[in-house]
Scaffold this motif. Structure first.
Motif, PDB file in Angstrom:
ATOM      1  N   ARG A  38       0.834  -1.208   0.000  1.00 15.90           N
ATOM      2  CA  ARG A  38       0.000   0.000   0.000  1.00 15.90           C
ATOM      3  C   ARG A  38       0.866   1.254   0.000  1.00 15.90           C
ATOM      4  N   ASN A  39       1.894   1.268   0.825  1.00 15.97           N
ATOM      5  CA  ASN A  39       2.776   2.431   0.886  1.00 15.97           C
ATOM      6  C   ASN A  39       3.520   2.637  -0.425  1.00 15.97           C
ATOM      7  N   ALA A  40       3.921   1.546  -1.060  1.00 17.56           N
ATOM      8  CA  ALA A  40       4.611   1.659  -2.342  1.00 17.56           C
ATOM      9  C   ALA A  40       3.674   2.254  -3.393  1.00 17.56           C
ATOM     10  N   GLU A  41       2.402   1.857  -3.380  1.00 17.14           N
ATOM     11  CA  GLU A  41       1.426   2.410  -4.323  1.00 17.14           C
ATOM     12  C   GLU A  41       1.205   3.898  -4.062  1.00 17.14           C
ATOM     13  N   ARG A  42       1.126   4.285  -2.816  1.00 15.28           N
ATOM     14  CA  ARG A  42       0.926   5.694  -2.467  1.00 15.28           C
ATOM     15  C   ARG A  42       2.110   6.538  -2.917  1.00 15.28           C
ATOM     16  N   ASN A  43       3.297   6.007  -2.786  1.00 13.10           N
ATOM     17  CA  ASN A  43       4.494   6.758  -3.145  1.00 13.10           C
ATOM     18  C   ASN A  43       4.692   6.840  -4.654  1.00 13.10           C
ATOM     19  N   GLN A  44       4.041   5.981  -5.410  1.00 15.46           N
ATOM     20  CA  GLN A  44       4.167   6.001  -6.867  1.00 15.46           C
ATOM     21  C   GLN A  44       3.414   7.170  -7.484  1.00 15.46           C
ATOM     22  N   LYS A  45       2.352   7.645  -6.825  1.00 15.80           N
ATOM     23  CA  LYS A  45       1.524   8.709  -7.371  1.00 15.80           C
ATOM     24  C   LYS A  45       2.318  10.011  -7.394  1.00 15.80           C
ATOM     25  N   PRO A  46       2.287  10.730  -8.519  1.00 14.18           N
ATOM     26  CA  PRO A  46       2.989  12.021  -8.565  1.00 14.18           C
ATOM     27  C   PRO A  46       2.292  13.040  -7.674  1.00 14.18           C
ATOM     28  N   LYS A  47       3.072  13.754  -6.921  1.00 19.43           N
ATOM     29  CA  LYS A  47       2.521  14.749  -6.015  1.00 19.43           C
ATOM     30  C   LYS A  47       2.555  16.109  -6.706  1.00 19.43           C
ATOM     31  N   ALA A  48       1.511  16.885  -6.478  1.00 20.91           N
ATOM     32  CA  ALA A  48       1.436  18.220  -7.074  1.00 20.91           C
ATOM     33  C   ALA A  48       2.417  19.151  -6.372  1.00 20.91           C
ATOM     34  N   SER A  49       3.080  19.964  -7.145  1.00 20.24           N
ATOM     35  CA  SER A  49       4.043  20.888  -6.590  1.00 20.24           C
ATOM     36  C   SER A  49       3.336  22.135  -6.088  1.00 20.24           C
ATOM     37  N   GLN A  50       3.595  22.522  -4.859  1.00 22.63           N
ATOM     38  CA  GLN A  50       2.994  23.727  -4.321  1.00 22.63           C
ATOM     39  C   GLN A  50       3.670  24.969  -4.880  1.00 22.63           C
ATOM     40  N   LEU A  51       4.880  24.829  -5.396  1.00 19.63           N
ATOM     41  CA  LEU A  51       5.569  25.972  -5.973  1.00 19.63           C
ATOM     42  C   LEU A  51       4.826  26.492  -7.195  1.00 19.63           C
ATOM     43  N   GLU A  52       4.284  25.584  -8.007  1.00 16.00           N
ATOM     44  CA  GLU A  52       3.540  25.999  -9.191  1.00 16.00           C
ATOM     45  C   GLU A  52       2.252  26.702  -8.791  1.00 16.00           C
ATOM     46  N   ALA A  53       1.550  26.161  -7.822  1.00 18.84           N
ATOM     47  CA  ALA A  53       0.301  26.770  -7.366  1.00 18.84           C
ATOM     48  C   ALA A  53       0.573  28.126  -6.722  1.00 18.84           C
ATOM     49  N   ARG A  54       1.658  28.233  -6.011  1.00 19.04           N
ATOM     50  CA  ARG A  54       2.007  29.490  -5.349  1.00 19.04           C
ATOM     51  C   ARG A  54       2.359  30.560  -6.380  1.00 19.04           C
ATOM     52  N   ALA A  55       3.061  30.175  -7.431  1.00 17.43           N
ATOM     53  CA  ALA A  55       3.460  31.133  -8.454  1.00 17.43           C
ATOM     54  C   ALA A  55       2.247  31.721  -9.167  1.00 17.43           C
ATOM     55  N   VAL A  56       1.190  30.938  -9.317  1.00 12.98           N
ATOM     56  CA  VAL A  56      -0.017  31.426  -9.966  1.00 12.98           C
ATOM     57  C   VAL A  56      -0.670  32.507  -9.117  1.00 12.98           C
ATOM     58  N   GLY A  57      -0.645  32.359  -7.803  1.00 11.16           N
ATOM     59  CA  GLY A  57      -1.301  33.299  -6.915  1.00 11.16           C
ATOM     60  C   GLY A  57      -0.539  34.595  -6.694  1.00 11.16           C
ATOM     61  N   LEU A  58       0.754  34.609  -6.951  1.00 13.53           N
ATOM     62  CA  LEU A  58       1.558  35.807  -6.706  1.00 13.53           C
ATOM     63  C   LEU A  58       1.600  36.655  -7.971  1.00 13.53           C
TER      64      LEU A  58
END
Length: 68
Positions: free
Chosen positions: A13-33
């Motif tokens: 289960r942990n291996a499956e969870r770690n396989q999913k790409p995580k969204a970068s908060q840097l990209e979301a933050r850059a949109v808001g600034l």
């Protein structure tokens, strides 16, 4: 080893969870600034934050107008 099977399942289960790409908060933050301080080039979210920034970081300077 009574937890052997549970341990293996948990590892899968942990291996499956770690396989999913995580969204970068840097990209979301850059949109808001959207506003940039012309003096020190710090990025801010809106004009109100820019006015507050001028009051604390550049007290001798006058903040630019909202339209400019």
């Amino acid at each position: 080893m009574t937890r052997g099977k549970q341990k293996i399942e948990a590892q899968k289960r942990n291996a499956e969870r770690n396989q999913k790409p995580k969204a970068s908060q840097l990209e979301a933050r850059a949109v808001g600034l959207k506003v940039i301080c012309p003096i020190c080039k710090v990025q801010l979210a809106n004009h109100n934050q820019l006015v507050d920034h001028y009051g604390s970081k550049h007290p001798k300077e006058k903040p630019p107008s909202e339209s400019g």
